[in-house]
Design a protein around this motif. Structure first.
Motif, PDB file in Angstrom:
ATOM      1  N   ILE C 299       0.840  -1.204   0.000  1.00  0.00           N
ATOM      2  CA  ILE C 299       0.000   0.000   0.000  1.00  0.00           C
ATOM      3  C   ILE C 299       0.872   1.250   0.000  1.00  0.00           C
ATOM      4  N   VAL C 300       1.851   1.250   0.909  1.00  0.00           N
ATOM      5  CA  VAL C 300       2.686   2.442   1.038  1.00  0.00           C
ATOM      6  C   VAL C 300       3.495   2.655  -0.245  1.00  0.00           C
ATOM      7  N   ALA C 301       4.121   1.568  -0.717  1.00  0.00           N
ATOM      8  CA  ALA C 301       4.965   1.713  -1.913  1.00  0.00           C
ATOM      9  C   ALA C 301       4.128   2.097  -3.118  1.00  0.00           C
ATOM     10  N   GLY C 302       2.971   1.455  -3.289  1.00  0.00           N
ATOM     11  CA  GLY C 302       2.121   1.778  -4.437  1.00  0.00           C
ATOM     12  C   GLY C 302       1.710   3.239  -4.408  1.00  0.00           C
ATOM     13  N   SER C 303       1.321   3.725  -3.237  1.00  0.00           N
ATOM     14  CA  SER C 303       0.892   5.124  -3.138  1.00  0.00           C
ATOM     15  C   SER C 303       2.048   6.063  -3.457  1.00  0.00           C
ATOM     16  N   LEU C 304       3.219   5.761  -2.890  1.00  0.00           N
ATOM     17  CA  LEU C 304       4.345   6.669  -3.105  1.00  0.00           C
ATOM     18  C   LEU C 304       4.791   6.649  -4.566  1.00  0.00           C
ATOM     19  N   LEU C 305       4.800   5.455  -5.167  1.00  0.00           N
ATOM     20  CA  LEU C 305       5.180   5.380  -6.579  1.00  0.00           C
ATOM     21  C   LEU C 305       4.188   6.157  -7.428  1.00  0.00           C
ATOM     22  N   ALA C 306       2.908   6.066  -7.064  1.00  0.00           N
ATOM     23  CA  ALA C 306       1.894   6.818  -7.813  1.00  0.00           C
ATOM     24  C   ALA C 306       2.139   8.309  -7.659  1.00  0.00           C
ATOM     25  N   LEU C 307       2.501   8.708  -6.453  1.00  0.00           N
ATOM     26  CA  LEU C 307       2.751  10.127  -6.196  1.00  0.00           C
ATOM     27  C   LEU C 307       3.898  10.644  -7.051  1.00  0.00           C
ATOM     28  N   ALA C 308       4.875   9.753  -7.304  1.00  0.00           N
ATOM     29  CA  ALA C 308       6.069  10.185  -8.028  1.00  0.00           C
ATOM     30  C   ALA C 308       5.835  10.287  -9.528  1.00  0.00           C
ATOM     31  N   ARG C 309       4.709   9.777 -10.032  1.00  0.00           N
ATOM     32  CA  ARG C 309       4.483   9.772 -11.485  1.00  0.00           C
ATOM     33  C   ARG C 309       3.877  11.087 -11.940  1.00  0.00           C
ATOM     34  N   THR C 310       4.256  11.509 -13.135  1.00  0.00           N
ATOM     35  CA  THR C 310       3.570  12.654 -13.720  1.00  0.00           C
ATOM     36  C   THR C 310       2.633  12.217 -14.840  1.00  0.00           C
ATOM     37  N   ASP C 311       2.835  10.986 -15.304  1.00  0.00           N
ATOM     38  CA  ASP C 311       1.968  10.460 -16.355  1.00  0.00           C
ATOM     39  C   ASP C 311       0.677   9.954 -15.706  1.00  0.00           C
ATOM     40  N   ILE C 312      -0.464  10.417 -16.213  1.00  0.00           N
ATOM     41  CA  ILE C 312      -1.726  10.115 -15.521  1.00  0.00           C
ATOM     42  C   ILE C 312      -1.986   8.621 -15.450  1.00  0.00           C
ATOM     43  N   LYS C 313      -1.850   7.952 -16.607  1.00  0.00           N
ATOM     44  CA  LYS C 313      -2.214   6.537 -16.617  1.00  0.00           C
ATOM     45  C   LYS C 313      -1.254   5.725 -15.764  1.00  0.00           C
ATOM     46  N   LYS C 314       0.034   6.067 -15.821  1.00  0.00           N
ATOM     47  CA  LYS C 314       1.006   5.376 -14.974  1.00  0.00           C
ATOM     48  C   LYS C 314       0.639   5.552 -13.511  1.00  0.00           C
ATOM     49  N   MET C 315       0.273   6.766 -13.183  1.00  0.00           N
ATOM     50  CA  MET C 315      -0.109   7.049 -11.805  1.00  0.00           C
ATOM     51  C   MET C 315      -1.279   6.162 -11.377  1.00  0.00           C
ATOM     52  N   LEU C 316      -2.267   6.066 -12.259  1.00  0.00           N
ATOM     53  CA  LEU C 316      -3.430   5.240 -11.918  1.00  0.00           C
ATOM     54  C   LEU C 316      -3.039   3.777 -11.760  1.00  0.00           C
ATOM     55  N   GLN C 420      -4.624  -5.152  13.959  1.00  0.00           N
ATOM     56  CA  GLN C 420      -3.485  -4.923  13.056  1.00  0.00           C
ATOM     57  C   GLN C 420      -3.384  -3.430  12.769  1.00  0.00           C
ATOM     58  N   TRP C 421      -2.770  -2.703  13.672  1.00  0.00           N
ATOM     59  CA  TRP C 421      -2.765  -1.243  13.545  1.00  0.00           C
ATOM     60  C   TRP C 421      -1.925  -0.779  12.380  1.00  0.00           C
ATOM     61  N   GLU C 422      -0.886  -1.562  12.039  1.00  0.00           N
ATOM     62  CA  GLU C 422      -0.038  -1.119  10.923  1.00  0.00           C
ATOM     63  C   GLU C 422      -0.839  -1.071   9.630  1.00  0.00           C
ATOM     64  N   TYR C 423      -1.787  -2.008   9.512  1.00  0.00           N
ATOM     65  CA  TYR C 423      -2.624  -2.026   8.317  1.00  0.00           C
ATOM     66  C   TYR C 423      -3.560  -0.815   8.298  1.00  0.00           C
ATOM     67  N   VAL C 424      -4.138  -0.510   9.459  1.00  0.00           N
ATOM     68  CA  VAL C 424      -5.005   0.669   9.557  1.00  0.00           C
ATOM     69  C   VAL C 424      -4.235   1.924   9.173  1.00  0.00           C
ATOM     70  N   CYS C 425      -3.016   2.037   9.714  1.00  0.00           N
ATOM     71  CA  CYS C 425      -2.198   3.213   9.407  1.00  0.00           C
ATOM     72  C   CYS C 425      -1.899   3.285   7.916  1.00  0.00           C
ATOM     73  N   ALA C 426      -1.593   2.137   7.319  1.00  0.00           N
ATOM     74  CA  ALA C 426      -1.256   2.138   5.896  1.00  0.00           C
ATOM     75  C   ALA C 426      -2.438   2.600   5.072  1.00  0.00           C
TER      76      ALA C 426
END
Lengths: 491, 162, 511
Positions: C299-316, C420-426
């Motif tokens: 979850i964290v990595a996917g979100s951050l990678l999406a944040l780093a994209r400028t291409d719309i479809k890649k981001m999605l 599972q609080w780590e999951y809630v936080c993620a």
């Protein structure tokens, strides 16, 4: 006691229905503003229709149907809700009048969008005031954040966007990060019941350490209440046009924040239960810290709207402080202060806007001697300041009085001292502005020529600020209604 | 040889040699698929990988002294289905739940045909995957003029937005 | 008639695909019409199936292919089984396929010129495969169907430009590894149990108490690895972003919402029906905690990678990776709330991803730029498209009353229940990152760029004036967008009913 009624629904709906009408009349500004006025008066009228029923001790409710297991979307009007609705809807009329003068005076762009989002924001505010459970409260809280965002970034320039980003990231971020999990935790802990009914739903169902975490999550998560460290959205939101700052950032939005905190203390936990858990003091200290620090920061601000923003942060913290005493006097003081501060602060913002419209001045240092050109505005400013400081014969005196009583009830001598110091600080950052404007002449360097052409702001700006200033005086003489409504929730 | 290694080979490798072979083949295939630069070599790895799994399946159908699973004696339709019944309490050593009574089919004489049948399908799937992959690599070759992955990526770099 | 519904859902598009191939590439309109009709019929039948299951008090519909009777309590032939969960997913698949076909009308003729008939044939085969995956009750059959969907999707992706061909090749490699691992796991199960029917395997495992046998554990791990590769569970997601972003737009809009979601469905099915909760969630295995942490990382990595994209479809596409993390985590929480939340998220994520992908495809098509600055001033230029996009985006962020809010509600409830609080936080972290991602876009769409000098971009119709060239697309593309955004709201508003159905189905198997 609990009575089914459609009036809460209509009260909420009337400003929402105004939105399409406003959009349709975008070509005819007079009709468009007429629609806004009509909606505002209808709203106030409906609030007044409910008022006698609530004063009789009834509770009106309206339910849309369950959206999650055990949680309906529900309106439930009680004393606290009706007081807040009364403040918000009566000030909406004045603000609309003021906006017409302000927006036309400055020839602002996109006025239709402005009025449309304003109406949505008001609906969301009423939604929060009437929310019958935590989820309804949360939904309208979020809608309010989203619908005020376009108002904050109305100018669309770089400064506005930066302000808008801070605004949204603070409000949305804290609510999603703290309120949402805390709400789900309550939902789980209390057995799918998060409705505000007689007696708080979390009463006796949670331990001390969990209780503290949930309480903190809620209090800080409703960042509209401006408690430190999540306060910085408020000064940043001052990039918005002044009517927005006046109604939303002095009344609706911030009051929604403290209103939510009040609901948490009274409807989710219960003041007695919190006393048993012994967790109120943490909030007390956060609020006290916020009061002192924001007052000190306010002293250093030269931009008038920013100074007022920091003053708002401090005043909001009074309200939270009052609740956190967990005594009925403290809660009464808080409820009263919601109304008193609303009228006082909106006067100050109206004045700030009027000064800007008339003279283009934003900074306090430029306003020395301005009282000669704009005497009415400056006298209103003086009255507003005195009311906020809490000096008789103005309404603010009552709420301050009850806050002191609350602190004494809770045996918090330190907090009495905080209240005294902060009142002195209030005097220090508010009073010099009108006093200098009225009784000092501008320094020679500025040159008299630049100020000589300044007149009072348009009548549409002037009338509302006179009314609100007068209201401050009236509240001192007739505080009965406020007490009555406050007592409905404290008993 | 070290006795420990000897016993290990005796206990774990010799009786289970079919598993070892499939695992080794599979690893070769996986290695080629992941590390090779040439797309064609990747496909070769893929073929090895899939074949290894087919071998695995085929080998689990094998029994000592068993023949091909075709019923040769007369009256075969008489026996089908009716007498074959399963045993829910079958031990973990058994290959198939089918237990056959003495007077009908002797299950020990026949290899289990089902894995072979499954693998017929798997082979078809494997062939079509390979065919499709070859077609795609043709398209890649036509538009890039090479099948080396690093060269292709180099050609993509200037125009890419990444 | 009613009893043949499960197989009819499969047969109609299958024959549709054959007819489309026979019609040939000369008649694109007839091809379109044929697949529209076949998918329409199929989705109507699947809607009736949902109704039939509900009318029958959640009774599972079982359908023996070829009418092979069971022998001594064991299934001999291939069995289709449809409970409410399967019916809902099948409806989602066929309906998205139907709506997407409407969207494909104008796009197919330009994006896959000369191959229109193949496109429609493949997309129908893909839908057959996906529905088969959802309905089959045979572990090996499941493998074959997974490969059918994979093969068709490799081909569909490769129809795009040259980058798409390369992405498709990588997908072939990764997809084959995933499917092969699954096949291996099934092999181990077959060794121990001697049957391939999912219910029978469960029965044999239970009757003989084979739970703790090494082969079963190995089989479980292999199957999970295979499915995770197929569903692009981080860090096995490498193939997904390029494949979905570079595929022809109408392929991307179909596959992005469905492929990974159906694989998540298979995972839940394998966990609950094939191995059983008491095996998967028994405290003896380390994997419970481990997988939750993996999903947190996803979850964290996917979100951050999406944040780093400028291409719309890649981001999605990276957002899909994060969403897969949501669902895997939810399914592994070990309580019915989490499982049902993960399942509800399958439906809601399908709706919102569909909505966002259509909107993004329309915008990329119109503006001719796939970067975030494509959104400049779009609220003025393409208000209808932006309304659709906004609904999808708000759902991604998780704001009520969109379905994204409710799926987050249930998943967080599950996380709290499991402690599972780590999951809630993620989950919350991901919501916040999504808010940043989408409000960054909204701000631009509202006000355009701050700088006076506009970057030069090539508009879609380069002859025309760039200011007027960007306008709303034809209704054949807007209509699907509105249906999708309507479903985002509908799934949200109906969440209580849907969630009750899902919970009932999951509780039925647990008792």
């Amino acid at each position: 006691m609990i009575e089914f009624s459609f009036i809460p629904l209509f009260t909420w709906l009337v400003s929402l229905l105004a939105v399409p009408a406003i959009l349709l009349c975008r070509k005819k500004p007079d009709v468009r503003e007429g629609v806004t006025f009509l909606a505002a008066f209808l709203k106030l009228g409906m609030v007044f229709m409910m008022l006698p029923l609530i004063r009789d001790g009834k509770i009106l409710h309206f339910r849309f149907g369950e959206i999650l297991p055990g949680i309906p979307i529900e309106f439930r009007v009680d004393g606290l809700g009706i007081l807040f609705a009364l403040v918000a809807s009566s000030l909406w009329i004045l603000t609309t009048l003021y906006s017409v003068g302000y927006m036309r005076g400055l020839k602002e762009h996109d006025q239709t969008r402005f009025f449309a989002y304003f109406a949505i924001s008001l609906s969301a505010t009423i939604g929060v005031a009437f929310a019958g459970n935590l989820l309804t409260l949360y939904i309208f809280y979020e809608i309010l954040s989203l619908s005020t965002y376009p108002l904050v970034i109305h100018h669309g320039d770089k400064e506005a966007r930066t302000g808008g980003r801070t605004y949204l990231s603070h409000l949305l971020g804290t609510s999603v990060a703290f309120v949402l999990p805390a709400m789900i935790y309550c939902y789980w802990k209390s057995g799918t019941d998060i409705n505000f009914t007689e007696g708080a739903f979390l009463d006796g169902k949670i331990g001390s350490s969990d209780g503290l975490i949930v309480l903190l999550a809620f209090t800080l998560g409703f960042a509209k209440s401006g408690l430190m460290p999540f306060h910085s959205w408020l000064p940043n939101a001052m990039v918005a046009p002044t009517p927005v700052s006046a109604l939303l950032h002095a009344v609706a939005v911030v009051k929604v924040g403290v209103f939510c905190v009040l609901r948490i203390f009274t409807g989710v936990f219960d003041t007695d239960f919190l006393q048993k858990l012994n967790v109120g003091t943490v909030i007390t200290y956060i609020a006290a810290f916020t009061i002192i620090v924001s007052s000190l920061i306010a002293l250093t601000q030269d931009n008038l709207k920013r100074r007022l923003a920091f003053s708002t942060i401090g005043q909001l913290a009074y309200i939270v402080l009052g609740v956190s005493f967990l005594s009925s006097n403290g809660v009464t003081g808080s409820v009263m202060h919601i109304a008193m501060h609303a009228f006082g602060k909106i006067t100050l913002f109206f004045c700030a806007g009027a000064i800007f419209v008339a003279s283009g001045k934003k900074y306090i240092s430029q306003m020395v001697g301005l009282g000669k050109q704009m005497p009415i505005t400056m006298i209103a400013f003086l009255i507003g300041s005195l009311s906020i400081i809490g000096l008789p014969p103005f309404g603010g005196a009552w709420s301050k009085w009850y806050l002191f009583l609350g602190a004494l009830d809770a045996n918090q001598t330190a907090m009495v001292i905080v209240l005294v110091i902060s009142s002195l600080l209030n005097i220090a950052y508010l009073l010099p502005i009108p006093v200098n404007a009225l009784f000092r002449s501008p320094s020679q360097k500025d040159g008299k020529d630049s100020d000589s052409g300044i007149k009072e702001a348009p009548l549409a700006c002037l009338i509302p600020l006179c009314i609100t200033a007068l209201a401050g005086l009236l509240f001192f003489l007739f505080p009965g209604l406020g007490f009555e409504l406050a007592q409905l929730i404290t008993k | 040889m070290d006795p420990i290694i000897a016993t290990f080979i005796e206990d774990n490798i010799v009786p289970k040699f079919n598993y070892w072979i499939y695992v080794i083949l599979m690893m070769i295939g996986l290695y080629a698929m992941i590390t090779k630069n040439n797309l064609m070599k990747k496909l070769i790895g893929m073929a090895i990988f899939q074949t290894a799994i087919i071998l695995f399946y085929v080998s689990i159908g094998v029994k000592d002294t068993a023949g091909i699973p075709i019923i040769s004696h007369h009256g075969s339709e008489h026996h089908q289905g009716a007498t074959v019944h399963s045993e829910s309490g079958s031990s973990s050593e058994e290959v198939s739940p089918v237990k056959v009574k003495n007077n009908t089919i002797d299950k020990d004489k026949y290899a289990n045909p089902l894995p072979h049948v499954l693998m017929l399908t798997a082979i078809v799937v494997g062939v079509s995957t390979l065919g499709l992959a070859l077609a795609i690599s043709q398209k890649i070759f036509k538009s890039f003029g090479t099948l080396e992955e690093d060269e292709i990526l180099n050609k993509l770099r200037p125009g890419s937005h990444d | 008639m009613t009893e043949h519904f499960p197989v009819l859902i499969l047969l109609v598009p299958l024959f549709g695909a054959l007819i489309v191939v026979l019609l040939g590439k000369e008649r694109p309109n007839q091809c379109w019409m044929t697949s529209l009709i076949s998918l329409g019929i199929s989705s109507i039948i699947s809607l009736f199936t949902v109704v039939a299951v509900l009318a029958d008090k959640f009774q599972t519909i079982r359908y023996r292919m070829g009418g092979w009777p069971e022998s001594n309590g064991y299934e001999v032939g291939i069995e289709l089984r449809v409970d409410i969960l399967a019916a809902l997913v099948v409806f989602a698949v066929t309906f998205v396929g139907f709506v997407n076909t409407i969207y494909s009308k104008t796009r197919a003729e330009t994006e896959v010129q000369g191959k229109v008939s193949f496109f429609y044939a493949l997309i129908q085969l893909l839908i057959v495969g996906l529905c088969g995956i959802v309905m089959t009750n045979d572990a090996f059959n499941l493998y074959v169907l997974i490969e059918i969907t994979s093969l068709t999707s490799y081909a569909l992706i490769a129809m795009g430009n040259r980058r798409a061909a390369l992405s498709s090749f990588n997908y072939v490699i990764m997809g084959t590894i995933g499917a092969s691992f699954y096949l291996l796991g099934v092999g181990y199960l077959y060794i121990k149990t001697g049957t391939l029917n999912i219910d029978d395997i469960r029965m044999v495992l239970g009757n003989n108490n084979l739970w703790e046998h090494q082969s079963i554990i190995v089989a479980f791990i292999f199957i999970m690895l295979g499915l995770w590769t197929k569903m692009a569970f981080f860090p096995l997601h490498g193939w997904l972003p390029n494949a979905y972003a570079y595929a022809p737009s109408m392929t991307g809009t179909f596959m992005a919402p469905l492929m990974t979601k159906v694989m998540v469905y298979v995972m839940i099915r394998v966990m609950v029906w094939l191995f059983g909760n008491e095996f998967v969630y028994s405290g003896q295995h380390v994997w419970g905690e481990l997988v939750i942490w993996m999903s947190v990382i996803a979850i964290v990595a996917g979100s951050l990678l999406a944040l780093a994209r400028t291409d719309i479809k890649k981001m999605l596409t990276y957002l899909i990776v994060a969403e897969v993390g949501y669902m895997v985590g939810g399914a592994w929480l070990g309580n019915v709330t989490g499982q049902a939340g993960a399942f509800y998220h399958i439906l809601s994520d399908a709706a919102m991803t569909f909505c966002l992908f259509i909107a993004a495809s329309i915008i990329v098509l119109r503006v001719g730029d796939s970067r975030v600055n494509a959104f400049d001033n779009l609220f003025r230029k393409m208000p209808l498209t932006m309304i659709g996009f906004t609904v999808g985006a708000l759902s991604m962020i998780g704001l009520p009353p969109t379905c994204g809010f409710f799926s987050k509600w249930y998943l967080i409830s599950g996380g709290i229940e499991a402690g599972q609080w780590e999951y809630v936080c993620a989950l919350i972290f991901s919501s916040l990152v999504n808010a940043v991602i989408f409000f960054r876009i909204f701000e631009r769409a509202y006000f355009g760029q701050i700088t006076e000098v506009k970057e030069d971009f090539v508009p879609f119709d380069s002859d025309a004036n760039p200011e007027t060239a960007i306008k709303e697309v034809p209704w054949s593309m807007l209509f699907p967008l509105f249906i999708a955004s309507g479903f985002v709201l509908l799934v949200g508003i109906m969440n209580r009913t849907l969630f009750e159905w899902i919970q009932t189905a999951l509780k039925m198997v647990n008792t």
